[in-house]
Design a protein around this motif. Structure first.
Motif, mmCIF file in Angstrom:
data_model
loop_
_atom_site.group_PDB
_atom_site.id
_atom_site.type_symbol
_atom_site.label_atom_id
_atom_site.label_comp_id
_atom_site.label_asym_id
_atom_site.label_seq_id
_atom_site.Cartn_x
_atom_site.Cartn_y
_atom_site.Cartn_z
ATOM 1 N N UNK A 212 0.814 -1.214 0.000
ATOM 2 C CA UNK A 212 0.000 0.000 0.000
ATOM 3 C C UNK A 212 0.846 1.261 0.000
ATOM 4 N N UNK A 213 1.900 1.284 0.809
ATOM 5 C CA UNK A 213 2.749 2.470 0.870
ATOM 6 C C UNK A 213 3.462 2.728 -0.434
ATOM 7 N N UNK A 214 3.978 1.674 -1.053
ATOM 8 C CA UNK A 214 4.699 1.838 -2.316
ATOM 9 C C UNK A 214 3.751 2.288 -3.414
ATOM 10 N N UNK A 215 2.594 1.644 -3.516
ATOM 11 C CA UNK A 215 1.637 1.994 -4.560
ATOM 12 C C UNK A 215 1.155 3.432 -4.397
ATOM 13 N N UNK A 216 0.895 3.847 -3.158
ATOM 14 C CA UNK A 216 0.436 5.214 -2.910
ATOM 15 C C UNK A 216 1.515 6.217 -3.279
ATOM 16 N N UNK A 217 2.745 5.930 -2.920
ATOM 17 C CA UNK A 217 3.856 6.825 -3.229
ATOM 18 C C UNK A 217 4.051 6.978 -4.731
ATOM 19 N N UNK A 218 3.879 5.881 -5.465
ATOM 20 C CA UNK A 218 4.112 5.912 -6.909
ATOM 21 C C UNK A 218 2.860 6.263 -7.699
ATOM 22 N N UNK A 219 1.707 6.252 -7.048
ATOM 23 C CA UNK A 219 0.468 6.595 -7.734
ATOM 24 C C UNK A 219 0.025 5.553 -8.739
ATOM 25 N N UNK A 220 0.205 4.270 -8.386
ATOM 26 C CA UNK A 220 -0.202 3.191 -9.288
ATOM 27 C C UNK A 220 -1.215 2.300 -8.567
ATOM 28 N N UNK A 221 -2.051 1.590 -9.321
ATOM 29 C CA UNK A 221 -3.044 0.702 -8.699
ATOM 30 C C UNK A 221 -2.373 -0.423 -7.923
ATOM 31 N N UNK A 222 -2.987 -0.797 -6.815
ATOM 32 C CA UNK A 222 -2.516 -1.915 -5.999
ATOM 33 C C UNK A 222 -3.593 -2.980 -5.959
ATOM 34 N N UNK A 223 -3.190 -4.236 -6.166
ATOM 35 C CA UNK A 223 -4.115 -5.366 -6.085
ATOM 36 C C UNK A 223 -3.567 -6.357 -5.066
ATOM 37 N N UNK A 224 -4.446 -6.919 -4.296
ATOM 38 C CA UNK A 224 -4.031 -7.858 -3.265
ATOM 39 C C UNK A 224 -3.855 -9.272 -3.792
ATOM 40 N N UNK A 225 -4.284 -9.522 -5.010
ATOM 41 C CA UNK A 225 -4.133 -10.851 -5.598
ATOM 42 C C UNK A 225 -4.054 -10.744 -7.112
ATOM 43 N N UNK A 226 -3.501 -11.777 -7.731
ATOM 44 C CA UNK A 226 -3.442 -11.820 -9.182
ATOM 45 C C UNK A 226 -4.842 -11.916 -9.770
ATOM 46 N N UNK A 227 -5.725 -12.615 -9.081
ATOM 47 C CA UNK A 227 -7.110 -12.731 -9.564
ATOM 48 C C UNK A 227 -7.750 -11.350 -9.716
ATOM 49 N N UNK A 228 -7.503 -10.469 -8.743
ATOM 50 C CA UNK A 228 -8.064 -9.119 -8.814
ATOM 51 C C UNK A 228 -7.464 -8.338 -9.976
ATOM 52 N N UNK A 229 -6.169 -8.514 -10.196
ATOM 53 C CA UNK A 229 -5.522 -7.836 -11.323
ATOM 54 C C UNK A 229 -6.108 -8.313 -12.650
ATOM 55 N N UNK A 230 -6.266 -9.622 -12.798
ATOM 56 C CA UNK A 230 -6.801 -10.169 -14.043
ATOM 57 C C UNK A 230 -8.246 -9.722 -14.262
ATOM 58 N N UNK A 231 -9.020 -9.628 -13.180
ATOM 59 C CA UNK A 231 -10.402 -9.164 -13.300
ATOM 60 C C UNK A 231 -10.436 -7.729 -13.795
ATOM 61 N N UNK A 232 -9.562 -6.885 -13.262
ATOM 62 C CA UNK A 232 -9.505 -5.485 -13.695
ATOM 63 C C UNK A 232 -9.045 -5.390 -15.143
ATOM 64 N N UNK A 233 -8.134 -6.262 -15.535
ATOM 65 C CA UNK A 233 -7.668 -6.264 -16.928
ATOM 66 C C UNK A 233 -8.783 -6.720 -17.858
#
Length: 237
Positions: free
Chosen positions: A42-63
């Protein structure tokens, strides 16, 4: 004008963070997302301003629903997750650079790359373990004789306790020193990333999943030979 290739990094641990920095530094790539179930993400994603997903399944769903674009991934997660995550990426049709080792065993590696037969160049090994200076079991030094499909035989000496530029061409001659190898100007992580981008654009991979499995087969045969003190055929099944 060329466009950047969206890359997602799976894992925000020590190695994952390095991959993230190299993606950010590469003009041809864009950091599309970070996948990290732990609190570090969460800290890294917030600092870089990129989406964060807690699982690969969530990433694939968003894709799949079009809310994010991902053309390639870097898998820098714990070893035990490489096969299941890599299999999901293969099924989704997404290019993946998987950190070493590609799997925790040859058997699980077969599941990832669907390789049912070894077809490498090395058919037999015989290895002898050297003396260990550490206080725990480790293959620090040794020598391995490899037999190739061509019939050629080569002996390789390995050590992870000393690096020396010296060699002894003859016992009665003084030590000679080889010139040091040139230092690569491009960091290894950057070179890996650039090659992943090349593969996404259609180039053949320098090291495929099958080649990684072949390496594991040979290494397992070398360890078995050191344990048993006999030549070991590299498995052909």
């Amino acid at each position: 004008m060329s466009t950047t290739i969206p890359i997602a990094v799976l894992g925000a641990g020590l190695i994952g963070k390095r991959h993230i920095q190299h993606v950010l530094s590469e003009p041809r790539a864009a950091l599309a997302a970070i996948v990290e179930p732990g609190p570090a993400g969460s800290g890294i994603a917030k600092e870089l301003g990129v989406p964060l997903f807690s699982s690969l399944e969530d990433l694939l769903a968003a894709r799949n629903d079009g809310s994010i674009q991902v053309s390639g991934t870097i898998v820098a997660t714990p070893y035990s997750t490489h096969v299941p995550l890599g299999s999901q990426l293969v099924e989704a049709g997404i290019h993946a650079l998987v950190e070493k080792p590609v799997a925790t065993s040859v058997e699980s590696g077969r599941d990832l790359i669907a390789a049912s037969r070894y077809s490498g160049d090395i058919v037999q090994v015989y290895a002898v373990k050297g003396i260990s200076s550490r206080r725990f079991a480790a293959e620090e030094t040794g020598a391995a004789t490899l037999r190739f499909t061509s019939g050629a035989v080569g002996t390789f000496v390995f050590s992870d306790v000393i690096a020396s530029p010296y060699n002894i061409p003859k016992h009665f001659e003084p030590l000679t020193r080889d010139p040091p190898p040139p230092i690569e100007e491009v960091p290894a992580f950057t070179a890996q990333l650039r090659h992943l981008l090349d593969v996404i654009e259609g180039a053949a991979p320098n090291c495929s999943g099958l080649q990684s499995l072949r390496t594991m087969l040979v290494l397992e045969a070398i360890r078995k030979s050191m344990r048993e003190g006999t030549p070991v055929d590299v498995r052909q099944e």
